[in-house]
Design a protein around this motif. Structure first.
Motif, short mmCIF file in Angstrom:
data_model
loop_
_atom_site.label_atom_id
_atom_site.label_comp_id
_atom_site.label_asym_id
_atom_site.label_seq_id
_atom_site.Cartn_x
_atom_site.Cartn_y
_atom_site.Cartn_z
N UNK A 82 -7.68 1.05 5.44
CA UNK A 82 -8.15 1.85 4.31
C UNK A 82 -7.84 3.33 4.49
N UNK A 83 -7.77 3.81 5.74
CA UNK A 83 -7.52 5.24 5.96
C UNK A 83 -6.10 5.63 5.55
N UNK A 84 -5.21 4.62 5.37
CA UNK A 84 -3.83 4.91 5.00
C UNK A 84 -3.60 4.80 3.49
N UNK A 85 -4.68 4.57 2.75
CA UNK A 85 -4.57 4.36 1.30
C UNK A 85 -5.04 5.62 0.58
N UNK A 86 -4.36 5.96 -0.47
CA UNK A 86 -4.79 7.07 -1.31
C UNK A 86 -6.22 6.83 -1.78
N UNK A 87 -7.11 7.83 -1.68
CA UNK A 87 -8.53 7.62 -2.02
C UNK A 87 -8.73 7.02 -3.41
N UNK A 88 -7.95 7.47 -4.40
CA UNK A 88 -8.11 6.92 -5.75
C UNK A 88 -7.70 5.45 -5.77
N UNK A 89 -6.71 5.09 -4.98
CA UNK A 89 -6.29 3.69 -4.90
C UNK A 89 -7.31 2.84 -4.14
N UNK A 90 -7.92 3.44 -3.13
CA UNK A 90 -8.92 2.70 -2.36
C UNK A 90 -10.07 2.27 -3.25
N UNK A 91 -10.52 3.18 -4.10
CA UNK A 91 -11.59 2.84 -5.03
C UNK A 91 -11.17 1.70 -5.95
N UNK A 123 0.84 -1.21 0.00
CA UNK A 123 0.00 0.00 0.00
C UNK A 123 0.87 1.25 0.00
N UNK A 124 1.93 1.23 0.81
CA UNK A 124 2.83 2.39 0.86
C UNK A 124 3.47 2.64 -0.50
N UNK A 125 3.92 1.55 -1.15
CA UNK A 125 4.54 1.69 -2.47
C UNK A 125 3.53 2.19 -3.49
N UNK A 126 2.32 1.68 -3.43
CA UNK A 126 1.28 2.15 -4.36
C UNK A 126 1.00 3.64 -4.15
N UNK A 127 0.93 4.08 -2.89
CA UNK A 127 0.74 5.51 -2.60
C UNK A 127 1.87 6.34 -3.19
N UNK A 128 3.11 5.82 -3.05
CA UNK A 128 4.27 6.54 -3.61
C UNK A 128 4.15 6.68 -5.12
N UNK A 129 3.69 5.62 -5.77
CA UNK A 129 3.58 5.66 -7.23
C UNK A 129 2.52 6.67 -7.68
#
Length: 747
Positions: free
Chosen positions: A591-600, A498-504
Motif C-alpha cells: 500500500x505504501x507504493x500506491x498513490x493515496x487517492x488510488x489506495x482509497x 499498481x505502477x500503471x495506475x499510478x502513472x495514469x
C-alpha cells in the motif's frame, strides 16, 4: 482533345457538396477572391514584361534596320566615288597602287613595332593587374588603364590574325604562339572583372563605389563594341562582299563577342545564391537559427538602394534585379528547409517568418510584382497543415516506440516496477509521454494562433486515448492469462498494475496542469474544444487507473477462489476467513507504493468485491446450520472489519457492513418476526425476493412449510405496501442468485 467545359454551377457544386458547406460560403468566396487577385497580379505583371520586351525589341530592330540601310547607302556612295576617278583620271590606277603600297608599308612598320613591343607592354599590364587583383575589395586604381591597354592589344591581335588568314599555316601558328600570353592576360582580366561583379555589394560596403562605377563603364564599353561587331557582321551579310572587303574596319573585325553585361548579371545572381548557401550551411542543423539570422536580407536591400543603385545606369534597373534575385533565391532556400524535413516547430517559425517578410518588404516600399512568384508558391498556409501532419507523424512514431517498450516491460516483468521520487511504483512511460506532449504544445503556443493550439491539443488527445486503449487491452489480456493459464504467467502483474495506475493518475494531474496553463492563453472560441479534449484525456487516464485497480482486485479474488468456494460449506463452519484475510493482507502490503487517492479507491473496490463475493456465496448456499452459521458470520465480519479498519476509520466502514447486519437479523429472526427484519432490509435495498427466499429456505431451523409461510407473508406485504427497488441501486444489485436446481446440485 479539348478539355470538357465546366459550368459555373458544376464548379460551385464541387465546393457545396453537403448542406453544412453552406456555412463555408464566405470562406470559399474569400479563398476564390484571393486566388483571382493573385492570378490577376501575375497576369498583369507577365503581360507588362512581355509588352516591354516586345516594345524594346521592335525599337532596336527598327534602329538596326535604319543603321544597316544608312551604312549600305554610304558604302554604295563611296564605291561610286572610288570607281569614278578611274574614268576621269588616266593615272588613277597608278596612284591607287602607289597609295596602297605606301599604306601597306606603314601598316607593316606599325605591326612589326607592335610585335617587338608587345612583351614589354604585357609586362606593364600584368604588373598592374596583379596589383589590383591582389586586393579584390581595394580601390582598383589601375582598372581603367588596364582595360584601355588590353583593349588596344586585343584590337591589334584581331587585326593581325585577320590579315594573316592568307598566310601559311606555319606563319599563323607562330603568330598564335606570340599572342598566347596576351590571350592569358585577357582571360585573367575577365576573371578579375567578374570577381569585381561578384563583390559589388562588399565593394560598396568597403567604401569603394567608384570601383563599381569603373566596372560598369567597362561593361558598357564592351557591350558597345559587341554591338558594333554584330552590326558589321550583319552588313557583311547584306552588302556585296567585294565592296565590304575594301574597308579596313571590316577586314580587321575578328572580335570575339564577350557578353560582359549578361555575364556580370549572372555573376551577381551567383553571388546572391552563394550568400544564401553560406547562411544555410552555417545553420543547416538548426533551421530556426537560420530563419532568425536572415535579417541581413533587409540590410543588403537597404544598402543596395542607397549605394549600389547610383553606380548603375537606369537602363540596368539594378534595384529591381537585386530584389527579384534575392526573392527568388530566398524562395529556393526556404524550399530546401522544408525538403530537409525539419522539426514541426520549424514549420510554425517559417509561417511566422514569411508573414514578417511580407510586412518588412512592404515597409521597404518594394513593389508586389517584384516578389513574384510568392514564397513557397503563395501557399504558406499549407505550412500549418504540414506542421500538423508532422505533429501527427512524430506523435504516432514516438508513442508507438514508447508503447512498444512499455508494453514489453509490462508483459515480461523481468524487473520489479521502478519507484519515482515520491516512493511510489511507476514507469518512465508517463514522464516521457508528457515530455513529448509538452514539447509540441509549447511549439504550438509560441505560434500565437489558437486554432493551431486547439488542433495540436486534439492530436495529443488522440494519441493519449490510443495509448489508454492499448493499456486497457494489455491489462485485460494479462489478467486472462493469469486466470486461465496461471502456470504460464510471469509473476508481478499486481505490482505492475499498481505502477500503471499510478502513472495514469500522474498523467491526469499533468493534463490538468496543462489545461490550467492553456486556458488563459486562448479565446473562448478555442478554450471550449481544448477543455473538452483535455478533460476527455483525463477521463481516459482515470478509466485506465480504475481498470488497473479492478484488475488488482480480480487477481486477489482469483487467488481466493479455493477459499471462497468453501464459504457456507461444511469447512466454513470451522473457520476459513483468517486465510482469506491473510491473502488480502499480503496483497495490500504494497500500500505504501500506491498513490493515496488510488489506495482509497482500492480499499473501496476491495471491500465491495469481498462483500459481493461473500453475500453471493450466502445467497446460493444450500443449507445453513442455525445458530452456528450466524455465529460464524459474525466472526467473519468481525475479522474482515478489523482488517479493513487498518485502511479506513471504523465510522466510515460501518455503513458498508450494515447490509450484513440486516441479513443477520433476518437469519436470527423467528418465523413471526422475520417480516420486521425483512422490512428494515427492504426499505434500504428493495424487496430482493429471490435473495430473501433463498435465505429463508436455506435456514436449517425452518422447514419447507415455515419458509413458505414466511415468504408468503413477505410477498403479500410487499404487494400491499408497494415496496419497490430504491432509486439508487445498492450492493444487492450485484448479488447473483442461482436457481433452486443449481443450489440443489451443489449439495
Amino acid at each position: 482533345m479539348a478539355a470538357p467545359q465546366v459550368s459555373a454551377a458544376q464548379a460551385i457544386g464541387e465546393y457545396l457538396q453537403s448542406p453544412d458547406d453552406l456555412m463555408k460560403v464566405s470562406a470559399f468566396r474569400k479563398k476564390l477572391e484571393k486566388e483571382k487577385a493573385s492570378i490577376d497580379a501575375r497576369l498583369k505583371s507577365g503581360v507588362k514584361e512581355q509588352l516591354d520586351a516586345t516594345r524594346e525589341g521592335l525599337t532596336k530592330l527598327l534602329g538596326t534596320r535604319n543603321n544597316v540601310q544608312v551604312i549600305k547607302e554610304e558604302m554604295q556612295t563611296v564605291d561610286r566615288m572610288c570607281s569614278d576617278p578611274q574614268n576621269v583620271v588616266s593615272t588613277f590606277d597608278q596612284i591607287s597602287r602607289v597609295s596602297m603600297v605606301h599604306r601597306n608599308f606603314e601598316q607593316t612598320e606599325e605591326m612589326v613595332n607592335n610585335l617587338l613591343e608587345i612583351n614589354s607592354k604585357l609586362d606593364v599590364v600584368e604588373e598592374l593587374l596583379d596589383a589590383d587583383s591582389g586586393n579584390i575589395l581595394g580601390p582598383a586604381p589601375n582598372l581603367l588603364p588596364i582595360h584601355f591597354h588590353i583593349n588596344r592589344l586585343e584590337a591589334f591581335r584581331n587585326q593581325t590574325m585577320h590579315q594573316a588568314k592568307k598566310a601559311s599555316a606555319a606563319s599563323r601558328q607562330k603568330l598564335a604562339r606570340m599572342f598566347e600570353r596576351l590571350n592569358k592576360l585577357i582571360e585573367d582580366f575577365e576573371t578579375y572583372i567578374m570577381e569585381l561583379a561578384r563583390n559589388v555589394l562588399p565593394l560598396v560596403r568597403a567604401g569603394y563605389p567608384q570601383v563599381v562605377v569603373k566596372l560598369v563603364k567597362i561593361v558598357e564599353l564592351e557591350a558597345r563594341e559587341d554591338e558594333k561587331a554584330i552590326a558589321i557582321r550583319l552588313v557583311k551579310k547584306a552588302a556585296k562582299m567585294d565592296a565590304a572587303s575594301k574597308f579596313k574596319s571590316m577586314q580587321a573585325n575578328a572580335r570575339i563577342i564577350k557578353h560582359y553585361r549578361s555575364k556580370a548579371t549572372k555573376v551577381i545572381s551567383d553571388s546572391i545564391k552563394a550568400s544564401f548557401d553560406e547562411a544555410y550551411a552555417r545553420h543547416q542543423r538548426d533551421p530556426g537559427a537560420f530563419l532568425n539570422g536572415l535579417g541581413w536580407i533587409y540590410q543588403d536591400l537597404i544598402r543596395i538602394e542607397s549605394d549600389v543603385v547610383p553606380c548603375f545606369p537606369p537602363s540596368y534597373e539594378i534595384h529591381a534585379f537585386y530584389i527579384k534575385e534575392y526573392h527568388r533565391t530566398l524562395n529556393a532556400t526556404l524550399q530546401r528547409v522544408i525538403d530537409s524535413e525539419p522539426e514541426a516547430s520549424i514549420m510554425l517559425d517559417l509561417h511566422e517568418w514569411i508573414k514578417e517578410y511580407k510586412k518588412s518588404m512592404k515597409e521597404l516600399n518594394v513593389a508586389p510584382e517584384l516578389l513574384d512568384p510568392p514564397l513557397l508558391g503563395g501557399e504558406e498556409q499549407n505550412l500549418i497543415e504540414d506542421y500538423l501532419k508532422l505533429i501527427v507523424k512524430k506523435l504516432d512514431e514516438w508513442s508507438a516506440n514508447l508503447m512498444k517498450t512499455e508494453i514489453q516491460e509490462f508483459t515480461t516483468r523481468s524487473e520489479p516496477p521502478e519507484m519515482d521520487s515520491d516512493g511510489l511504483y511507476g514507469t518512465q512511460g508517463a514522464v516521457i509521454l508528457f515530455q513529448m506532449v509538452n514539447q509540441q504544445i509549447d511549439a504550438a503556443t509560441e505560434s500565437g494562433q489558437g486554432a493551431i493550439l486547439a488542433r495540436v491539443v486534439g492530436e495529443v488527445n488522440r494519441v493519449m486515448r490510443s495509448t489508454q486503449d492499448q493499456w486497457t487491452k494489455v491489462v485485460e489480456a494479462e489478467l486472462k492469462k493469469q486466470t486461465e493459464k496461471p502456470e504460464e504467467i510471469v509473476g508481478g502483474l499486481a505490482e505492475y498494475c499498481i505502477a500503471l495506475a499510478n502513472d495514469q493518475i500522474k498523467s491526469a494531474d499533468n493534463t490538468e496542469a496543462l489545461l490550467g496553463r492553456l486556458e488563459p492563453l486562448v479565446s473562448e472560441k478555442y478554450r471550449t474544444p481544448i477543455n473538452e479534449k483535455l478533460n476527455d484525456a483525463i477521463d481516459g487516464n482515470l478509466d485506465v487507473a480504475k481498470k488497473c485497480i479492478q484488475t488488482f482486485i480480480d487477481i486477489i479474488l482469483n487467488d481466493l477462489k479455493p477459499a471462497t468456494k468453501q464459504l457456507f460449506q461444511l469447512p466454513w463452519y470451522e473457520g476459513i476467513m483468517e486465510q482469506i484475510v491473510l491473502t488480502m493482507r499480503d496483497y495490500m502490503a504494497d500500500q505504501s507504493y500506491i498513490n493515496p487517492s488510488l489506495l482509497e479507491l482500492l480499499v473501496e473496490y476491495l471491500l465491495d468485491a469481498f462483500l459481493v463475493t461473500y453475500l453471493t456465496a450466502l445467497a446460493n448456499c444450500p443449507k445453513l446450520r442455525i445458530p452456528a452459521a450466524t455465529a460464524r458470520i459474525k466472526e467473519d465480519i468481525s475479522t474482515v472489519f478489523s482488517f479493513f479498519s487498518g485502511f479506513k476509520p471504523a465510522k466510515e466502514l460501518e455503513p458498508y457492513f450494515e447490509v450484513v447486519e440486516m441479513i443477520l437479523a433476518m437469519l436470527e429472526a423467528s418465523k413471526s418476526m422475520a417480516f420486521l427484519s425483512f422490512w428494515a432490509f427492504a426499505k434500504v435495498h428493495g424487496p430482493c425476493i429471490p435473495f430473501v427466499e433463498g435465505l429463508m429456505k436455506a435456514r436449517g431451523d425452518f422447514d419447507r412449510s415455515a419458509a413458505n409461510e414466511v415468504m408468503d407473508s413477505i410477498k403479500r406485504k410487499v404487494k400491499d405496501e408497494g415496496i419497490t427497488d430504491p432509486p439508487e441501486p445498492t450492493i444487492m444489485k450485484k448479488i447473483t442468485v442461482q436457481s433452486t436446481l443449481s443450489r440443489f446440485l451443489r449439495t
